[in-house]
Design a protein around this motif. Structure first.
Motif, mmCIF file in Angstrom:
data_model
loop_
_atom_site.group_PDB
_atom_site.id
_atom_site.type_symbol
_atom_site.label_atom_id
_atom_site.label_comp_id
_atom_site.label_asym_id
_atom_site.label_seq_id
_atom_site.Cartn_x
_atom_site.Cartn_y
_atom_site.Cartn_z
ATOM 1 N N MET A 38 0.630 6.027 4.987
ATOM 2 C CA MET A 38 1.478 4.995 4.391
ATOM 3 C C MET A 38 0.886 3.586 4.518
ATOM 4 O O MET A 38 1.506 2.622 4.092
ATOM 5 N N PHE A 44 10.098 -2.151 -2.285
ATOM 6 C CA PHE A 44 9.779 -0.852 -2.858
ATOM 7 C C PHE A 44 8.927 0.014 -1.926
ATOM 8 O O PHE A 44 9.233 1.200 -1.726
ATOM 9 N N PRO A 45 7.850 -0.524 -1.315
ATOM 10 C CA PRO A 45 7.097 0.315 -0.374
ATOM 11 C C PRO A 45 7.953 0.796 0.796
ATOM 12 O O PRO A 45 7.780 1.915 1.286
ATOM 13 N N LEU A 74 11.174 1.414 0.708
ATOM 14 C CA LEU A 74 12.040 2.489 0.214
ATOM 15 C C LEU A 74 11.285 3.812 0.114
ATOM 16 O O LEU A 74 11.862 4.881 0.321
ATOM 17 N N LEU A 75 9.995 3.747 -0.180
ATOM 18 C CA LEU A 75 9.192 4.960 -0.240
ATOM 19 C C LEU A 75 8.947 5.533 1.165
ATOM 20 O O LEU A 75 8.813 6.742 1.334
ATOM 21 N N GLN A 76 8.870 4.644 2.151
ATOM 22 C CA GLN A 76 8.603 5.096 3.513
ATOM 23 C C GLN A 76 9.836 5.681 4.190
ATOM 24 O O GLN A 76 9.720 6.558 5.043
ATOM 25 N N GLN A 134 3.220 -4.142 0.992
ATOM 26 C CA GLN A 134 4.503 -4.721 1.380
ATOM 27 C C GLN A 134 4.302 -6.055 2.078
ATOM 28 O O GLN A 134 4.954 -7.058 1.746
ATOM 29 N N LEU A 193 0.802 1.364 1.391
ATOM 30 C CA LEU A 193 2.127 0.839 1.060
ATOM 31 C C LEU A 193 2.511 -0.296 2.006
ATOM 32 O O LEU A 193 3.084 -1.307 1.574
#
Length: 554
Positions: free
Chosen positions: A380, A435-436, A438-440, A387, A383
């Motif tokens: 990650m 957004f990054p 939320l992906l994590q 971020q 991301l």
């Protein structure tokens, strides 16, 4: 929005939600019990067995329409009715009346770490929890008006010596029907094969139907706000691979499902009992509440007719053991989902496989947690970098944003248009920092449930004072270190919050989270600590890279 502050806020929101859930369980309104719950149905197809053997007609088993006379059990003591079975994995007590498994100790799982006392999954005491099975139908011995059958055996105790052990139990009536109920055990296995060999020596066709059920006293969940584990029933159908059916659901409404295959089970945190009917037949799954005290979930199989002079065999499987995903997946479709990772199971299962692989390399679950945290944070990293860079660019726009506020005042429409133009001109995405994150978050939550639900971490040692990763740190060292790492992350990241109250909240957030971590399992706190340490290192690297490129980070 700062990365660590976002994680802290989300973490606090999660803990608050868990607190609310626990309060609702303890003090919330209880469901009103439906009228007529104690009235028993009389259809053989809905047949269920008695919680405790009796010489009278069982309240759980519907009266059969059979005209044959069943063998009436004698009024003997419980000690003469129980036989013992010992294997390398299980110690069982089976009641000769009905052939029910009324006690099961899991020999490889001590009740407490270091204890010689095994964990009791099934028990025939005030906390009743037993596995019942039998034959109903017009000629089924369990459907007789005279009570459940008493089986006969050749010995009072059985012990596994080779790879398999068979425990046959025989019942016969005066009309000439002979039923042999056989339990088959396999070395290294918690799964038990249960078969019925039926011989019809009467002059007429006989009708039988297999049923099996799990019965236990209504009980509260054995989890808490910091370990929200599930205790209750579950089942599977062709359409739903895994569906929980809580004790409240059983109190409110009887379950009635017809499905090819399927299974029924009772779940605890790390252990499960389950009846698995023939997967190539159509079975009926049911639940029931007895005397507002006992919850039942079970199945009835397809009825069969055995012609005069003919024989037939019925079979099912009984699993009594840990939530071992690899073993459960081989028994029935969806049974491995009793390791309940929630809606993110499709992420959690690959993460668990990775954790298993790492444990195979290092031989220590604590080290495996550290390694998987490093791997996940490493994957990650792009991301995380994006971020941090996006948030830095947004901070650099703060003076220009203030100018817009001064220019447009309370005109929200012009202010919004000016902000969009500014973002477009500076090539900044206002959602780039969120957004990054939320992906994590799904990965973080999925790993949280892996560490929470996996029986492999029960009584798993790490090093030094951490002798069990599934319980809290006895000396609270990990929670304190985790709080310190949060504090350092706060200091590393510039403070963009102007409201004094919000500033104080964020300052005290590490302390608040550390208090919550005091009761978290050590494995989870270890994961969070290592994650924070890695985030500190990554933040240092990212900030240094941005400063070299002329991006202001403060």
């Amino acid at each position: 929005m700062e990365s660590q502050r976002s994680f802290l806020v989300i973490g606090l929101a999660l803990v608050s939600f868990l607190l609310w859930q626990q309060w609702h369980v303890d003090y919330g309104p209880k469901p009103v019990e439906p009228a007529g719950t104690e009235q028993l149905e009389s259809s053989p197809n809905e047949g269920v067995a008695s919680a405790k053997p009796s010489n009278r007609t069982s309240e759980d088993v519907p009266v059969s329409t059979s005209q044959s006379t069943a063998q009436v059990p004698s009024a003997d003591s419980a000690s003469t009715r129980l036989i013992s079975v010992s294997t390398d994995t299980l110690d069982l007590k089976i009641d000769l009346i009905g052939g029910d498994v009324v006690h099961a100790d899991l020999k490889q799982f001590p009740v407490k770490q270091g204890s010689s006392q095994p964990y009791s999954l099934l028990r025939n005491n005030d906390q009743l929890y037993i596995a019942q099975s039998g034959l109903v139908g017009a000629n089924g011995p369990d459907g007789s008006a005279q009570g459940r059958p008493r089986y006969s055996v050749t010995q009072e105790s059985f012990k596994l010596e080779g790879d398999t052990l068979q425990v046959p139990m025989t019942w016969r009536n005066e009309a000439g029907i002979v039923v042999t109920k056989t339990f088959t055990f396999t070395r290294g296995n918690h799964n038990i094969d249960v078969t019925y060999s039926i011989n019809n020596n009467t002059a007429q066709t006989a009708n039988f139907q297999q049923y099996a059920q799990l019965k236990q006293v209504l009980a509260e969940s054995d989890g808490n706000v910091f370990m929200p584990t599930y205790r209750g029933a579950a089942y599977s159908t062709e359409d739903e691979r895994y569906d929980k059916y809580t004790f409240d659901d059983i109190e409110d409404k009887n379950l009635r499902e017809t499905t090819p295959g399927g299974w029924v089970g009772m779940l605890e945190h790390y252990f499960v009992s389950a009846w698995v009917p023939p997967q190539d037949e159509v079975n009926k799954i049911y639940s029931r509440l007895i005397r507002n005290q006992y919850a039942i979930i079970g199945f009835t199989g397809e009825p069969i007719n055995v012609a005069s002079g003919e024989s037939a065999t019925l079979a099912s499987q009984l699993y009594l053991g840990p939530k071992d995903q690899d073993e459960l997946a081989t028994i029935a479709r969806g049974l491995d989902l009793t390791v309940d990772y929630g809606v993110l199971w499709w992420i959690s299962q690959p993460l668990f496989k990775l954790l298993q692989f790492l444990h195979g390399l290092v031989g220590n679950w604590g080290l495996a947690i550290i390694l998987i945290t490093i791997i996940v944070k490493g994957i990650m990293y792009p991301l995380t970098k994006k971020q941090y860079e996006s948030m830095a660019k947004l901070r650099n726009l703060a003076p220009k944003m203030q100018q817009l506020k001064e220019r447009y005042g309370d005109d929200r429409q012009k202010m919004s248009q000016g902000m969009m133009d500014l973002y477009r001109k500076e090539k900044v995405n206002p959602m780039g920092g969120c957004f990054p994150l939320l992906l994590q978050m799904p990965i973080f939550l999925a790993l949280y449930w892996v560490l929470m639900e996996s029986v492999e971490l029960r009584h798993a040692e790490f090093y030094l004072w951490i002798t069990d990763l599934s319980v809290k740190d006895p000396f609270y060292v990990l929670p304190i270190l985790t709080g310190a790492s949060m504090y350092l992350l706060q200091k590393l990241q510039p403070n963009t919050i102007s409201d004094p109250m919000q500033q104080k909240i964020m300052q005290w957030m590490p302390v608040m989270m550390s208090v919550f971590f005091l009761w978290f399992p050590a494995g989870l706190v270890l994961y969070w600590l290592i994650s924070n340490v890695i985030t500190l290192i990554q933040a240092k690297i990212i900030y240094a890279s941005m400063e070299k490129r002329g991006i202001q980070t403060k």
